[in-house]
Design a protein around this motif. Structure first.
Motif, PDB file in Angstrom:
ATOM      1  N   ASP A 209       0.828  -1.199   0.000  1.00 39.77           N
ATOM      2  CA  ASP A 209       0.000   0.000   0.000  1.00 39.77           C
ATOM      3  C   ASP A 209       0.866   1.253   0.000  1.00 39.77           C
ATOM      4  N   GLY A 210       1.917   1.248   0.834  1.00 37.57           N
ATOM      5  CA  GLY A 210       2.784   2.418   0.911  1.00 37.57           C
ATOM      6  C   GLY A 210       3.549   2.673  -0.370  1.00 37.57           C
ATOM      7  N   ILE A 211       4.084   1.623  -0.960  1.00 33.55           N
ATOM      8  CA  ILE A 211       4.854   1.791  -2.196  1.00 33.55           C
ATOM      9  C   ILE A 211       3.950   2.163  -3.358  1.00 33.55           C
ATOM     10  N   ASP A 212       2.725   1.646  -3.376  1.00 32.53           N
ATOM     11  CA  ASP A 212       1.757   2.093  -4.378  1.00 32.53           C
ATOM     12  C   ASP A 212       1.524   3.596  -4.270  1.00 32.53           C
ATOM     13  N   CYS A 213       1.383   4.073  -3.030  1.00 35.43           N
ATOM     14  CA  CYS A 213       1.169   5.510  -2.827  1.00 35.43           C
ATOM     15  C   CYS A 213       2.384   6.322  -3.265  1.00 35.43           C
ATOM     16  N   VAL A 214       3.577   5.864  -2.870  1.00 36.68           N
ATOM     17  CA  VAL A 214       4.802   6.579  -3.253  1.00 36.68           C
ATOM     18  C   VAL A 214       4.936   6.611  -4.769  1.00 36.68           C
ATOM     19  N   SER A 215       4.606   5.509  -5.435  1.00 34.49           N
ATOM     20  CA  SER A 215       4.664   5.458  -6.891  1.00 34.49           C
ATOM     21  C   SER A 215       3.736   6.498  -7.503  1.00 34.49           C
ATOM     22  N   GLY A 216       2.518   6.596  -6.944  1.00 38.21           N
ATOM     23  CA  GLY A 216       1.580   7.603  -7.427  1.00 38.21           C
ATOM     24  C   GLY A 216       2.054   9.014  -7.168  1.00 38.21           C
ATOM     25  N   TRP A 217       2.626   9.229  -5.998  1.00 39.60           N
ATOM     26  CA  TRP A 217       3.141  10.562  -5.677  1.00 39.60           C
ATOM     27  C   TRP A 217       4.315  10.915  -6.593  1.00 39.60           C
ATOM     28  N   ASN A 218       5.144   9.935  -6.914  1.00 43.43           N
ATOM     29  CA  ASN A 218       6.245  10.189  -7.847  1.00 43.43           C
ATOM     30  C   ASN A 218       5.714  10.672  -9.189  1.00 43.43           C
ATOM     31  N   ARG A 219       4.686   9.977  -9.684  1.00 42.89           N
ATOM     32  CA  ARG A 219       4.106  10.353 -10.988  1.00 42.89           C
ATOM     33  C   ARG A 219       3.482  11.743 -10.941  1.00 42.89           C
ATOM     34  N   ALA A 220       3.006  12.135  -9.743  1.00 42.62           N
ATOM     35  CA  ALA A 220       2.389  13.458  -9.590  1.00 42.62           C
ATOM     36  C   ALA A 220       3.414  14.547  -9.294  1.00 42.62           C
ATOM     37  N   GLY A 221       4.694  14.172  -9.267  1.00 35.33           N
ATOM     38  CA  GLY A 221       5.735  15.161  -9.035  1.00 35.33           C
ATOM     39  C   GLY A 221       6.045  15.422  -7.578  1.00 35.33           C
ATOM     40  N   ARG A 222       5.539  14.553  -6.674  1.00 36.23           N
ATOM     41  CA  ARG A 222       5.835  14.684  -5.240  1.00 36.23           C
ATOM     42  C   ARG A 222       6.760  13.542  -4.841  1.00 36.23           C
ATOM     43  N   ARG A 223       8.002  13.841  -4.637  1.00 39.75           N
ATOM     44  CA  ARG A 223       8.959  12.791  -4.267  1.00 39.75           C
ATOM     45  C   ARG A 223       9.046  12.723  -2.745  1.00 39.75           C
ATOM     46  N   ALA A 373       1.768  16.882  12.082  1.00 43.33           N
ATOM     47  CA  ALA A 373       0.477  16.334  11.633  1.00 43.33           C
ATOM     48  C   ALA A 373       0.234  14.990  12.300  1.00 43.33           C
ATOM     49  N   ARG A 374      -1.016  14.647  12.488  1.00 43.26           N
ATOM     50  CA  ARG A 374      -1.394  13.319  12.962  1.00 43.26           C
ATOM     51  C   ARG A 374      -1.420  12.350  11.777  1.00 43.26           C
ATOM     52  N   PRO A 375      -1.354  11.047  12.040  1.00 47.89           N
ATOM     53  CA  PRO A 375      -1.501  10.070  10.951  1.00 47.89           C
ATOM     54  C   PRO A 375      -2.857  10.227  10.268  1.00 47.89           C
ATOM     55  N   MET A 376      -2.889  10.005   8.959  1.00 42.53           N
ATOM     56  CA  MET A 376      -4.118  10.218   8.185  1.00 42.53           C
ATOM     57  C   MET A 376      -4.130   9.294   6.976  1.00 42.53           C
ATOM     58  N   PRO A 377      -5.317   9.004   6.417  1.00 44.08           N
ATOM     59  CA  PRO A 377      -5.375   8.207   5.191  1.00 44.08           C
ATOM     60  C   PRO A 377      -4.663   8.916   4.041  1.00 44.08           C
ATOM     61  N   ALA A 378      -4.294   8.146   3.027  1.00 44.33           N
ATOM     62  CA  ALA A 378      -3.519   8.694   1.910  1.00 44.33           C
ATOM     63  C   ALA A 378      -4.249   9.829   1.209  1.00 44.33           C
ATOM     64  N   GLU A 379      -5.574   9.669   1.025  1.00 44.22           N
ATOM     65  CA  GLU A 379      -6.310  10.724   0.327  1.00 44.22           C
ATOM     66  C   GLU A 379      -6.325  12.020   1.133  1.00 44.22           C
ATOM     67  N   ASP A 380      -6.381  11.912   2.464  1.00 46.79           N
ATOM     68  CA  ASP A 380      -6.322  13.109   3.298  1.00 46.79           C
ATOM     69  C   ASP A 380      -4.924  13.717   3.269  1.00 46.79           C
ATOM     70  N   LEU A 381      -3.909  12.866   3.200  1.00 45.69           N
ATOM     71  CA  LEU A 381      -2.538  13.370   3.142  1.00 45.69           C
ATOM     72  C   LEU A 381      -2.323  14.195   1.879  1.00 45.69           C
ATOM     73  N   SER A 382      -2.831  13.715   0.747  1.00 39.64           N
ATOM     74  CA  SER A 382      -2.670  14.459  -0.500  1.00 39.64           C
ATOM     75  C   SER A 382      -3.334  15.823  -0.401  1.00 39.64           C
ATOM     76  N   ARG A 383      -4.539  15.851   0.179  1.00 41.34           N
ATOM     77  CA  ARG A 383      -5.228  17.139   0.344  1.00 41.34           C
ATOM     78  C   ARG A 383      -4.482  18.035   1.324  1.00 41.34           C
ATOM     79  N   TRP A 384      -3.923  17.408   2.367  1.00 42.59           N
ATOM     80  CA  TRP A 384      -3.175  18.180   3.360  1.00 42.59           C
ATOM     81  C   TRP A 384      -1.952  18.834   2.724  1.00 42.59           C
ATOM     82  N   ILE A 385      -1.253  18.092   1.898  1.00 46.35           N
ATOM     83  CA  ILE A 385      -0.077  18.648   1.206  1.00 46.35           C
ATOM     84  C   ILE A 385      -0.502  19.760   0.258  1.00 46.35           C
TER      85      ILE A 385
END
Length: 398
Positions: A209-223, A373-385
């Motif tokens: 799950d984490g690496i899937d998210c990192v892969s998506g963030w990489n594609r979106a320009g967030r390393r 920040a507190r821990p949060m789901p991936a979709e909330d993290l993207s919005r938070w960033i």
């Protein structure tokens, strides 16, 4: 003194009080119900027992442990404590309500008892709080894996730079969306997973799950970097490093974007076997962090004999930075030692700007905690960033 638990699923009660009769009576009632029991009569004992005894229920009169009645509750909140609280007090009315405690510290209060305590009220309060893990079976956990009831929350980490701090990574934290009990934290079911050989499946889930998210963030320009806790049960899997390297490659994630966190106790269990697995991981460019450093039975030899790339200062020390000179001295010493050994240093438990500023001044490389920040789901993290203007633009002025 802690009473040893008899299984990884044991109910564990920590009684925090200076009243010897309250301690005695609560221990007797709890033992009859099947709890393992530990006690604490001051703040230092309380912090130590929470860290090492890992209570599932805490019976506490917060007003007698220290000068500030809110300190024990604040400390539990910073540690993301999942233990259920039963509050006791000689005051009438009890000054804090469960709702106020939950809103202020994120803690669950099941009961509030007025002193003097009696056997009946204690039994009534303790019976509903019997640990979920006693009712969580191997079959339950297998169903959770098969039916996609597991989820991952992410807590941002900051990296120190010349003019402040920037968000450059996250730690992945496992959660279970139980159909009956709601969101369950790992402390409630990791023991079951390790006992029945499911820890590998849970770790694989978090990593995937984490690496899937990192892969998506990489594609979106967030390393962003990813940190994941590694169970000591996996230190016997000599093929783990190869599988991990291949998985990263297939998802377009660089090895240096992943850091695996290992606790001190895990590293001490089998030093030779641990060295082989960790060396294989480091040879493939994957980062390794010595987790919870500073509160366990620390062996400094681990910092140079095992191939760590980072040391993480435990949140129990980090949260004391603003008010405790000794904590600040310990942090400075660990930072200096880590840097001389070529290790990055991260401090957990950062809950104020004062702490973050002090960490910047002493040269700590990374920081993590509720102030960020507190821990949060991936979709909330993207919005938070997004709300903070992007990962590279996030700053906390020093």
């Amino acid at each position: 003194m802690s009473v040893p638990t008899h299984s990884p699923n044991a109910n564990r009660l920590l009684i925090a009080d200076t009243d010897t009769e309250a301690l005695r009576l609560a221990a007797v009632v709890a033992a009859k119900l099947g709890y393992a029991v530990a006690s604490a009569s001051n703040e230092a004992q309380f912090c130590d027992e929470v860290a090492h005894f890992a209570p599932t229920v805490i019976l506490i009169d917060p007003q007698v442990l220290g000068a500030n009645a809110f300190d024990p509750l604040r400390w539990l909140g910073v540690r993301l404590a999942t233990a259920t609280l039963i509050l006791t007090s000689a005051q009438d009315p009890i000054p804090l309500t469960p709702e106020e405690i939950n809103m202020a510290y994120g803690l669950e209060v099941s009961s509030m008892l007025r002193k003097p305590l009696d056997e009946g009220s204690l039994a009534t309060a303790l019976t509903p709080t019997l640990n979920l893990s006693r009712r969580i079976s191997e079959a339950d956990l297998r169903r959770a894996v098969d039916r996609a009831q597991l989820c991952t929350h992410y807590q941002p980490r900051m990296r120190r730079d010349a003019d402040g701090w920037s968000i450059t990574g996250v730690e992945a934290l496992l959660r279970w969306n139980h159909p009956e009990y709601g969101l369950i934290f790992p402390q409630e079911f990791i023991g079951v997973a390790e006992e029945h050989g499911l820890i590998g499946a849970l770790t694989d889930f978090v990593l995937q799950d984490g690496i899937d998210c990192v892969s998506g963030w990489n594609r979106a320009g967030r390393r962003l970097g990813l940190s994941v806790n590694l169970s000591p049960k996996l230190f016997t899997d000599v093929d783990f490093a190869d599988r991990m390297s291949e998985f990263l490659w297939n998802h377009g994630v660089a090895p240096e974007q992943l850091t695996l966190e290992i606790t001190e106790s895990a590293a001490l269990n089998d030093p030779s076997g641990t060295l082989e697995i960790l060396s294989r991981l480091r040879a493939r460019g994957i980062g390794l962090a010595l987790d919870d450093f500073g509160i366990g039975y620390s062996s400094l030899t681990q910092l140079y004999k095992l191939p760590f790339s980072e040391v993480k200062i435990d949140k129990a020390i980090g949260m004391e930075i603003p008010q405790t000179p000794a904590a600040r001295m310990i942090v400075r010493a660990i930072v200096d030692l880590g840097h001389h050994l070529g290790l990055a240093v991260c401090c957990e438990g950062v809950e104020s700007k004062i702490a973050l500023d002090l960490l910047h001044k002493c040269g700590c490389d990374h920081a993590q905690g509720y102030f960020i920040a507190r821990p949060m789901p991936a979709e909330d993290l993207s919005r938070w960033i997004d709300a903070h203007g992007g990962a590279a633009a996030l700053r906390a002025a020093s």
